[in-house]
Write an enzyme that holds these catalytic residues in place. Structure first.
Site, PDB file in Angstrom:
ATOM      1  N   SER A   1      42.693  45.512  31.870  1.00 54.14           N
ATOM      2  CA  SER A   1      42.697  46.340  33.076  1.00 54.14           C
ATOM      3  C   SER A   1      42.684  45.534  34.367  1.00 54.14           C
ATOM      4  CB  SER A   1      41.495  47.304  33.077  1.00 54.14           C
ATOM      5  OG  SER A   1      40.305  46.615  33.375  1.00 54.14           O
TER       6      SER A   1
ATOM      7  N   LYS B   1      35.468  45.051  37.618  1.00 54.85           N
ATOM      8  CA  LYS B   1      36.393  45.868  38.406  1.00 54.85           C
ATOM      9  C   LYS B   1      36.274  45.520  39.895  1.00 54.85           C
ATOM     10  CE  LYS B   1      37.887  48.652  35.097  1.00 54.85           C
ATOM     11  NZ  LYS B   1      37.370  47.808  34.009  1.00 54.85           N
TER      12      LYS B   1
END
Length: 200
Positions: free
Chosen positions: A121, A158
């Site tokens: 991701s 993230k």
């Protein structure tokens, strides 16, 4: 020692020095073997010869100190923690798997740890599955920073943003195949500072 061996030793030393400058980590015996067309055990033997000659020091766990570095720099042992999700969050138990010797010039006197990225991701930020990520321990971060965020005992890697209007935290992936995770709160454990490629 045969002239051919001496030439290989010199070339191998130069390769290790340049590899460290480019990747901030020493090449594995497999990397050296592939580069010079020799097997891992032969690469290991030649590296030990370089150590005996005083040109470098083998510190273990893919860490090599170049003798010239000791004149201007020192090495610190940075803890290597477990995997961290670049996708769905995974449980973070904080267990130290091992230690890695890194140059003080990379760590810059900060309290740091290393995590292994798991998933895809964050690939658009240059963080691939299996990469080692150097993280500066921190409890706060500027918006846009890539952080290690703890959510209900699960850790994820993230980009960090704050939606002030809705009082929410946005954990944004760097891959269009994943959606932004919106949470009420999270605990920031650190800020990603550098990617170190996998140990392979």
């Amino acid at each position: 020692m045969r002239h051919k061996d001496a030439e290989l030793l010199e070339a191998m030393y130069d390769y290790v020095v340049q590899y460290k400058k480019m990747n901030s980590i020493s090449p594995s015996y497999g990397d050296i073997g592939n580069h010079f067309g020799i097997n891992r055990s032969t690469a290991c033997r030649y590296m030990k010869v370089l150590e005996q000659e005083g040109k470098l020091e083998l510190l273990g766990h893919r860490s090599v100190r170049i003798t010239e570095e000791t004149k201007t720099d020192s090495v610190v042992q940075v803890p290597v923690l477990g995997n961290i999700a670049c996708g769905a969050p995974i449980f973070a138990d904080g267990r130290i798997d091992s230690y890695m010797a890194l140059s003080q010039s990379i760590v810059k006197g900060k309290e740091c740890f290393i995590v292994t990225a798991q998933g895809d991701s964050m690939i658009n930020a240059g963080i691939n599955d299996g990469d080692l990520v150097l993280v500066e321990a921190a409890s706060t971060a500027d918006e846009g920073s890539i952080v290690v965020a703890l959510i209900d005992d699960e850790a994820t890697l993230k980009r960090f943003y704050i939606d002030k209007d809705n009082q929410k935290i946005l954990l944004v992936p760097e891959n269009d195949n994943y959606e932004t995770r919106i949470v009420d709160h999270c605990i920031i454990q650190g800020i990603a500072r550098k990617v170190i490629k996998d140990l392979g």
